[in-house]
Write an enzyme that holds these catalytic residues in place. Structure first.
Site, short mmCIF file in Angstrom:
data_model
loop_
_atom_site.label_atom_id
_atom_site.label_comp_id
_atom_site.label_asym_id
_atom_site.label_seq_id
_atom_site.Cartn_x
_atom_site.Cartn_y
_atom_site.Cartn_z
CG ASP A 168 -10.43 10.99 -7.10
OD1 ASP A 168 -10.45 11.21 -5.88
OD2 ASP A 168 -11.43 10.62 -7.75
N GLY A 169 -7.85 10.93 -5.01
CA GLY A 169 -7.25 11.68 -3.91
C GLY A 169 -6.00 11.01 -3.34
N PRO A 181 0.65 10.94 -2.99
CG PRO A 181 0.14 9.45 -1.27
CD PRO A 181 -0.48 10.27 -2.37
CG LEU A 187 -2.25 0.65 1.17
CD1 LEU A 187 -3.08 0.27 2.39
CD2 LEU A 187 -2.15 2.13 1.03
CB ALA A 188 3.80 2.16 -0.82
CD GLU A 189 -1.18 5.18 -2.60
OE1 GLU A 189 -0.38 5.46 -1.68
OE2 GLU A 189 -2.23 4.55 -2.40
CG HIS A 244 -12.85 8.05 -1.53
ND1 HIS A 244 -12.37 8.52 -0.35
CD2 HIS A 244 -12.56 6.73 -1.57
CE1 HIS A 244 -11.80 7.52 0.32
NE2 HIS A 244 -11.89 6.43 -0.40
#
Ligand code: TPP
Lengths: 374, 325
Positions: B81-82, B86, B55-57, B126
């Site tokens: 989108d939001g 990161p 879980l790490a954009e 979101h």
């Protein structure tokens, strides 16, 4: 976990003392056993050349020939030692002061100058050398290295036992970079994917003016285990120890054993870059302490006591360094200004209407001054 | 076929066509993505090609860059989108510039899929429309399909593109259906990644939209027609490059232009379109170019989003105003 802070030199792998004496290490000494006197003289030569390059580039910046320079002075052992431990097919993702590693990858050092003179953002063929372009955003390239290593794994270039095929990926970054999210994400991705990656942190004690104590409360290598990444601290001014720990980590990577974090405990003897003034934040005593641990002097002392470094060889290397210095000066000065139109090139791999239109407009505009068509 | 299924089918085709294509993102494997856009793909192509990432954009995009350097064609999913922020650094400082920095030696064929836009009653972060943040960055292509056929075609073209593509999917339209011709070779087809299209011809006003607002624009055209007004609808498809030619040609015929999008009006797509239209159609314009979009507020709570979003009434009002000139 060690109660000592990040600036301690506890637990460093060392094979050559600051006085130049060889010391044994059950795990790591065998990793350099094959390096004969010739090979050691080769490491000496590498370090001297890289230092001369660095000193020359620093002088050129002072003369206004380069816009900026990031010195590698003092970090030659960490860079040359680790770089020389790599195989041809390995792939390196550097940050911006890895001139010593660049040299070991076969990059003609003068090719680094265009970036700092402001005529190019890159400057070399990264795929041909297995040495990616420098990256200036701290830590971001550690993720590129991780992804590349995941690709290596998918290509089946890991654990085949073929020494020409199995590939390790190495990424270099500083102590300050360990605070970045990207470096931590790289550790996560590398760990869960068992990526063939070596994360080589040069803890040169400073991130511009901030000491490592502003980034961490534990030795940086202590972070690895929390990610499930085996970690090692090495005397970063000991070229043999740096070679040995990198050789081991790279072999782990190539054989399918996954990532390793290396903390090379070293010192940046120059300024952060030529626009920085280290006298504002560190003491002469500290610099002196590290001067006693100079990586080149150390190997010189060792080779001299063992009778393997003759004055003739020293003079030969010095002459080679002088020639390199000369070539650096002439190359830097001869770097012209790129054509303005190159600004519009390679923005996209495929045509982009906005870039095309702006380029056409600009060409018309320029032509209007030289009597061409408007 | 639904919009979501059209993208799913396009992804499947791309995975079949090129073994170097791989998908990566949070929950895209076993679950098939929170919107099920990648449903069934991990099962059919394996978890090495449809990868559930940590879980790490920034990690997703950063490792995709490395994979692309190694010869892969990663398609990243950003869950909402939001949560693209990161990864903003990797996208704007690294992904966008590698080709330029290497003077063309390196290309990064990376696609980043972003479900975006509002109207679905979601909680904060979101429902946002961050497309212009990327369009403002050279080196990126930024596109948004508005119907299932285009979604199917454009996702394949985005994956085939040697340039990095930000692929904005109007999430509010995921469940809407439309005909999709899956026999045609989407990659061989003329690229829809850099061309706007006139979706509905008209003579009185040009209404410019993209992604989720295209449906609104079509409804506006219907409503206006009932009042005897002929509205031409242009679907931009691409935000970068912006197909100024198609818009300009249309406005030269109609003499009037309204731009509609969900993102805030301030410095938005509408500002760009209005400026270009003014530069190139000054003597054809019968009225100032008007913009209808979000306000300069954070995206509001779900109970107020229908006042924030440019709906039928606000767009019709703008059409009335340009026609009143
Ligand atoms: C993301 C980011 N923040 C800030 C900077 C400005 N900056 C350049 S180098 C540097 C210090 C880096 O220190 P470290 O990671 O220890 O590496 P070193 O330069 O000492 O090798 C800073 C803050 C940057 N380049 N990138």
């Amino acid at each position: 976990m060690s109660p000592s802070g990040p600036l301690t030199d506890d637990g460093l792998v060392q094979l050559l003392t600051p006085a130049g004496e060889r010391v044994d290490h059950p795990d790591y000494a065998p990793r350099v056993a094959h390096l004969d006197a010739d090979a050691l003289r080769g490491l000496y030569r590498d370090m001297v050349l890289v230092r001369r390059f660095d000193t020359e580039a620093t002088a050129l910046q002072r003369q206004g020939e380069l816009g900026l320079w990031a010195q590698s002075l003092g970090q030659e052992a960490a860079q040359v030692g680790s770089g020389r431990a790599l195989a041809r097919q390995d792939y390196v993702f550097p940050s911006y002061r890895e001139h010593g590693v660049a040299h070991t990858r076969g990059l003609d050092l003068t090719q680094i100058l265009p970036l700092f003179r402001g005529v190019d953002h890159g400057g070399w063929d990264s795929d041909a050398l297995g040495f990616h372009l420098y990256t200036l955003v701290i830590g971001s390239h550690t993720l590129h290295a991780t992804g590349y290593a995941m690709g290596v794994q998918r290509d089946g270039a890991v654990g085949t036992g073929d020494p020409e095929r199995d590939t390790a990926v190495v990424t270099y970054f500083g102590d300050g970079a360990t605070s970045q999210g990207d470096v931590n994400e790289a550790l996560v991705f590398a760990a869960v994917n068992n990526a063939p990656l070596v994360l080589f942190c040069q803890n040169n004690q400073w991130a511009i003016s901030e000491p490592t104590t502003r980034q961490a409360r534990v030795p940086l290598a202590a972070r690895g285990p929390g990610f499930g990444v085996p970690s090692v601290r090495v005397d970063g001014n000991d070229v043999l120890a740096c070679y040995a720990v990198t050789a081991e980590a790279a072999e782990r990577a190539r054989s399918g054993g996954g990532p390793t974090l290396i903390e090379a405990f070293t010192y940046r003897m120059g300024a952060h870059t030529t626009s920085d003034d280290p006298s504002r934040y560190r003491s002469a005593a500290e610099e002196d302490y590290w001067r006693q641990r100079d990586p080149i002097d150390r190997l010189d002392a060792h080779l001299t006591t063992t009778g393997e470094l003759s004055d003739a060889f020293r003079a030969e290397v010095a002459a080679e360094a002088d020639a390199l210095g000369e070539r650096v000066r002439t190359t830097a000065r001869a770097l012209g200004r790129p054509e303005t139109s190159t600004m519009f090139e390679h923005v996209y791999a495929t045509p982009h209407a906005v870039v095309d239109a702006e380029r056409a407009w600009f060409e018309d505009y320029e032509a209007s001054f030289t009597g061409g068509d408007r | 076929m639904t919009f979501a299924k059209a993208i799913n089918t396009g992804l499947r085709k791309a995975l079949e066509r090129d073994p170097k294509v791989m998908l990566m993102g949070e929950d895209i494997g076993t679950l098939g993505g929170v919107f099920r856009v990648t449903d069934g793909l991990a099962k059919d192509f394996g978890t090495d090609r449809v990868v559930d990432t940590p879980l790490a954009e920034s990690g997703i995009v950063g490792t995709a860059i490395g994979l692309a350097l190694r010869g892969y064609r990663p398609v990243c999913e950003i869950q909402f989108d939001g949560f693209i922020f990161p990864a903003f650094d990797q996208i704007t400082t690294q992904l966008s510039k590698m080709h330029y920095r290497s003077r063309g030696r390196l290309t990064l064929p990376v696609v980043i899929r972003v479900p975006y836009g509002g109207g679905i009653g979601a909680v904060e972060h979101h429902s946002e429309s961050p497309e212009v943040l990327f369009a403002h960055t050279a080196g990126l292509r930024v596109v948004s399909p508005s119907d299932p056929q285009d979604a199917y075609t454009m996702i394949q073209q985005a994956i085939a593109s040697p340039d990095p593509v930000l692929f904005f999917e109007p999430k509010g339209r995921y469940w809407e259906k439309g005909d999709v011709d899956t026999d045609a070779d989407a990659v061989a087809a003329p690229s829809t990644l850099d061309g706007a299209r006139v979706l509905r011809p008209g003579t009185d006003v040009t209404l410019v939209a993209h992604g989720p607002t295209v449906a609104t624009a079509l409804k506006v055209a219907d409503a206006a027609a009932a009042e005897g007004r002929s509205v031409e609808v242009v679907d931009l498809r691409a935000i970068s490059p912006l197909d100024v030619g198609t818009v300009v040609e249309s406005v030269r015929r109609t003499g009037r232009c309204v731009v509609v999008h969900e993102a805030p009006v301030l410095y938005g797509t509408g500002a760009e379109v209005a400026a270009r239209v003014t530069e190139e159609c000054f003597y054809h314009l019968e009225a100032p170019v008007l913009r209808v979009g979000g306000f300069h507020t954070p995206y509001p709570v779900a109970k107020l989003e229908h006042e924030y979003l440019p709906g039928l009434d606000r767009v019709l009002d703008a059409v009335d105003r340009v026609l009143a000139h």
